[in-house]
Design a protein around this motif. Sequence first.
Motif, PDB file in Angstrom:
ATOM      1  N   ILE A   1       0.828  -1.202   0.000  1.00 38.78           N
ATOM      2  CA  ILE A   1       0.000   0.000   0.000  1.00 38.78           C
ATOM      3  C   ILE A   1       0.864   1.255   0.000  1.00 38.78           C
ATOM      4  O   ILE A   1       0.470   2.312  -0.464  1.00 38.78           O
TER       5      ILE A   1
ATOM      6  N   VAL B   1      -2.633   2.856  -3.293  1.00 37.77           N
ATOM      7  CA  VAL B   1      -3.942   3.498  -3.425  1.00 37.77           C
ATOM      8  C   VAL B   1      -4.055   4.203  -4.770  1.00 37.77           C
ATOM      9  O   VAL B   1      -5.053   4.062  -5.486  1.00 37.77           O
TER      10      VAL B   1
ATOM     11  N   VAL C   1      -4.510   1.708  -7.627  1.00 35.49           N
ATOM     12  CA  VAL C   1      -5.885   1.201  -7.728  1.00 35.49           C
ATOM     13  C   VAL C   1      -6.776   2.244  -8.400  1.00 35.49           C
ATOM     14  O   VAL C   1      -7.573   1.933  -9.291  1.00 35.49           O
ATOM     15  N   THR C   2      -6.634   3.496  -7.979  1.00 36.50           N
ATOM     16  CA  THR C   2      -7.441   4.574  -8.554  1.00 36.50           C
ATOM     17  C   THR C   2      -7.212   4.679 -10.056  1.00 36.50           C
ATOM     18  O   THR C   2      -8.167   4.796 -10.842  1.00 36.50           O
TER      19      THR C   2
ATOM     20  N   LEU D   1      -4.026  -5.481  -1.187  1.00 28.50           N
ATOM     21  CA  LEU D   1      -2.999  -4.577  -0.689  1.00 28.50           C
ATOM     22  C   LEU D   1      -2.396  -5.095   0.606  1.00 28.50           C
ATOM     23  O   LEU D   1      -3.121  -5.494   1.521  1.00 28.50           O
TER      24      LEU D   1
ATOM     25  N   THR E   1      -0.079  -4.271   3.940  1.00 26.74           N
ATOM     26  CA  THR E   1       0.263  -3.095   4.726  1.00 26.74           C
ATOM     27  C   THR E   1       0.820  -3.455   6.090  1.00 26.74           C
ATOM     28  O   THR E   1       0.502  -4.509   6.642  1.00 26.74           O
TER      29      THR E   1
ATOM     30  N   LEU F   1      -5.352   5.835   4.564  1.00 26.71           N
ATOM     31  CA  LEU F   1      -4.955   5.005   3.428  1.00 26.71           C
ATOM     32  C   LEU F   1      -5.882   3.812   3.260  1.00 26.71           C
ATOM     33  O   LEU F   1      -6.292   3.464   2.159  1.00 26.71           O
TER      34      LEU F   1
ATOM     35  N   ARG G   1      -9.213   5.135   1.922  1.00 24.14           N
ATOM     36  CA  ARG G   1      -9.064   5.624   0.550  1.00 24.14           C
ATOM     37  C   ARG G   1      -8.929   4.460  -0.432  1.00 24.14           C
ATOM     38  O   ARG G   1      -9.506   4.498  -1.523  1.00 24.14           O
ATOM     39  N   ALA G   2      -8.172   3.459  -0.049  1.00 24.65           N
ATOM     40  CA  ALA G   2      -7.979   2.301  -0.935  1.00 24.65           C
ATOM     41  C   ALA G   2      -9.284   1.546  -1.132  1.00 24.65           C
ATOM     42  O   ALA G   2      -9.602   1.109  -2.242  1.00 24.65           O
TER      43      ALA G   2
ATOM     44  N   ALA H   1     -10.143  -1.202  -4.149  1.00 20.72           N
ATOM     45  CA  ALA H   1      -9.374  -2.385  -3.745  1.00 20.72           C
ATOM     46  C   ALA H   1     -10.330  -3.433  -3.184  1.00 20.72           C
ATOM     47  O   ALA H   1     -11.322  -3.104  -2.549  1.00 20.72           O
TER      48      ALA H   1
END
Length: 210
Positions: free
Chosen positions: A56, A64, A67-68, A81, A83, A90, A93-94, A99
């Motif tokens: 991540i 992130v 992925v976007t 992801l 982490t 994060l 957001r992911a 994700a």
Amino acid sequence: MSGLRIALADDQALVRAGLRALLEQQGVTIAFEAECGESLLRRLEDQPVDVILSDIRMPGVNGVDAVTALRARGDLTPVLLLTTFDEADLLLRARDAGAQGFLLKDAAPEDLREAIERLAAGESLLQPVSTDPVRARYRYHDDSAPVDTFSEREVSILRLLAGGYSNREIARSLFLAEGTVKNYVSVILDKLGTRDRTRAVLKAITLRVI
């Protein structure tokens, strides 16, 4: 899981080497490795895979952002992801970027294998679940129940924590006093053996509590 093709992205060569060795022992083909999000995005344009396994946190385009960018160009390849970071922003957001799952880097090898299998099969580690089967699985049996059991109320609070809600917002949603929610959160952290809310959410996702 034999025959699956994985893209592996991590800025640390030793981490990539370790994951490659682990996955290849389980019959997974590493289609390619990427040391950053930019490389991952570029390689995926002409090398499709079944699942993307990415850190991540990477310099430049992180997990992130990758992925976007993938979702923006219509690439729906499942992303898992990895982490070690205690950063709720994060995580959230992911999830919002698209994700399908998160896993702590210190997860057991069998957890990683199962997560990849589930994503390749079209499942998500983040999809909402009914509280009924969760209650059945984590029901209190007696006062000496192990600490990894969860009540329906605790599961509800965990799901709200995963949504980024503050104690005050959780209290309003569940019609509880803020102090009561704070106590619940403390109990949840103790049961999961974590010291903060983000790790609690990550661990709960890994254990399929939420």
